[in-house]
Scaffold this active site. Structure first.
Site, short mmCIF file in Angstrom:
data_model
loop_
_atom_site.label_atom_id
_atom_site.label_comp_id
_atom_site.label_asym_id
_atom_site.label_seq_id
_atom_site.Cartn_x
_atom_site.Cartn_y
_atom_site.Cartn_z
N CYS A 1 -43.07 -7.12 15.49
CA CYS A 1 -42.41 -8.04 14.56
C CYS A 1 -41.29 -8.80 15.26
CB CYS A 1 -41.82 -7.30 13.37
SG CYS A 1 -42.96 -6.17 12.63
N THR B 1 -46.85 2.03 7.65
CA THR B 1 -45.86 1.45 6.74
C THR B 1 -45.95 2.08 5.36
OG1 THR B 1 -45.92 -0.62 7.97
CG2 THR B 1 -45.05 -0.74 5.72
N HIS C 1 -54.35 3.05 13.97
CA HIS C 1 -54.52 2.03 15.02
C HIS C 1 -53.64 2.26 16.23
CE1 HIS C 1 -51.10 -0.96 14.48
NE2 HIS C 1 -50.96 -0.28 13.36
N ASN D 1 -40.77 3.41 18.89
CA ASN D 1 -41.83 2.48 19.29
C ASN D 1 -41.44 1.59 20.47
OD1 ASN D 1 -40.26 1.90 16.85
ND2 ASN D 1 -41.07 -0.17 17.03
N SER E 1 -50.55 6.72 11.90
CA SER E 1 -51.33 5.49 11.69
C SER E 1 -52.48 5.44 12.68
CB SER E 1 -50.40 4.28 11.90
OG SER E 1 -51.13 3.10 11.77
#
Ligand code: PLP
Length: 395
Positions: free
Chosen positions: A325, A71, A201, A151, A199
């Site tokens: 989300c 992000t 993770h 994603n 990212s």
């Protein structure tokens, strides 16, 4: 048996990463900006991680900016370039309608601050058409930001072509590679991009740490004001342990991509083929060839995705309805909507995303369990519909 098929949400931290992070936390607490030996040891750890991340994407270590994750990397790329180009008076930004919220909401924020923004559409397979970019890009365009892999459906975009078009018009090109880095072999030079987000993770590293690769010479203004860390591109004392975790995960991913990508693709394909063969009313969402090897997104006719997710969880199988989300908010997927699907299909789709530890036994187990779960849910929803109809609630 508990089965984790939600690696696009996050991945288990690899044991070697846990070890490296613990060692740094325990033994090396120095601030990398300090001149003394404690600081220099921390700085050496950062340098080593920087080299590992640069190697994963084929860039130079000096071009890597460590951040707090995907992000922040997306924000830094988009806001940093927008801000740096203010003197040029160019005020147009382009992205696609299927980006992650980290990009979409940054575009919305910049629109409110006077930037003109354009969202490119996607076709039914979830791919941006470079011709559409050619039609909307102008000499006013500062930055084009198109994700490398989506994603929710895993589709890969024609990044190289899109970047070339952007450059022909003097615009920079950013790609959100959060779902591609560590999963497929690539280099920033082959892609032809100027900025790339990743990212930790998403490839067996810790949460809360990531990086932005920023081509040397492309100007970026730090979105955070403070110290002069990261060559003035990201203020704040570096998260040394997290960054070492990112570096360790990057080396692990680089070493495994060549064997793991085909292994995961074979597992994913077996799962996908098995579901299509054993469960009626199923369709794959997104292009089936141009995608990352670990992801499949399947719609199940007459099944509500949330109910299926919960039923599978009760069977010990973790999947997702799309982005983490939107699965919390019960909202139809903006990605599937942008692909032109009916509201039914946007709400009956499940993402299976595989990763490092998954095995064929797990795929077989899911293929055994799933048809029964679906059958039960369809029976219940049929009874529910009849009950509603009979009581007059539905006409
Ligand atoms: N971009 C994409 C494509 C993602 O999938 C995600 C996370 O799901 C992000 C950005 C945000 O990354 P992070 O969770 O590290 O902030």
């Amino acid at each position: 048996m508990r089965i984790y098929f939600d690696h696009n949400a996050t991945t288990p931290v690899a044991p070697s990463v846990v070890e490296a992070v613990s060692r740094i936390m325990r033994d090396q607490f120095g601030n990398a900006s300090s001149i003394h030996s404690f600081g220099q040891t921390a700085k050496a750890a950062l340098d080593d991680a920087r080299a590992a991340v640069a190697e994963l994407v084929g860039g130079q270590p000096s071009e890597i900016v460590f951040t707090s994750g995907g992000t922040e990397s997306d924000n830094l790329a988009i806001r940093g370039v927008a801000e740096a180009s203010l003197p040029s008076r160019r005020k147009h930004l382009v992205t696609s309608s299927i980006e992650h919220e980290a990009v979409l909401n940054t575009f919305i924020a910049l629109t409110k601050r006077g930037w003109r923004t354009t969202l490119l559409s996607v076709d039914q397979s979830g791919i941006v058409d470079p011709e559409e970019l050619k039609n909307v890009i102008t000499s006013d365009t500062v930055l084009v930001s198109i994700m490398q892999a989506n994603n929710e459906i895993g589709t890969l975009q024609p990044v190289r072509e899109l970047a070339a078009i952007s450059h022909q018009h003097g615009a920079l090109f950013h790609t959100d590679a959060v779902q591609a880095a560590g999963k497929i072999a690539m280099t920033v030079h082959d892609l032809g991009v100027d900025l790339l987000s990743l990212s930790a993770h998403k490839f067996n590293g810790p949460k809360g740490v990531g990086a932005l690769w920023n081509r040397r010479g492309s100007r970026l203004i730090s979105t955070m004001t403070g110290g002069r860390q990261e060559r003035n591109r990201r203020a704040g004392t570096e998260n040394v342990a997290g960054i070492v975790g990112l570096g360790t995960a990057a080396r692990l991913a680089a070493a495994k991509i060549a064997t793991d990508a085909p292994r995961l693709a074979a597992l994913r394909d077996k799962l996908e083929r098995g579901i299509l063969a054993r469960v009626s009313g199923t369709l794959v969402n997104g292009d089936r060839t141009t995608r990352v090897p670990n992801t499949t997104n399947i719609s199940f006719d007459r099944v509500e995705a949330e109910s299926l997710l919960i039923a599978l969880d009760l069977e010990g199988v973790a999947v997702s309805t799309g982005s983490a989300c939107s699965s919390g908010a019960l909202e139809p997927s903006h990605v599937l909507r942008a692909m032109g699907f009916s509201s039914h299909r946007t709400q009956n789709s499940i993402r299976f995303s595989l990763g490092l530890g998954n095995t064929e036994t797990e795929v077989d187990r899911v293929l055994d369990v799933l048809p029964h779960v679906i059958e039960k849910l369809r029976r219940l929803s049929h009874v529910g519909t009849r009950a509603h109809t009979e009581s007059g609630t539905v006409t």
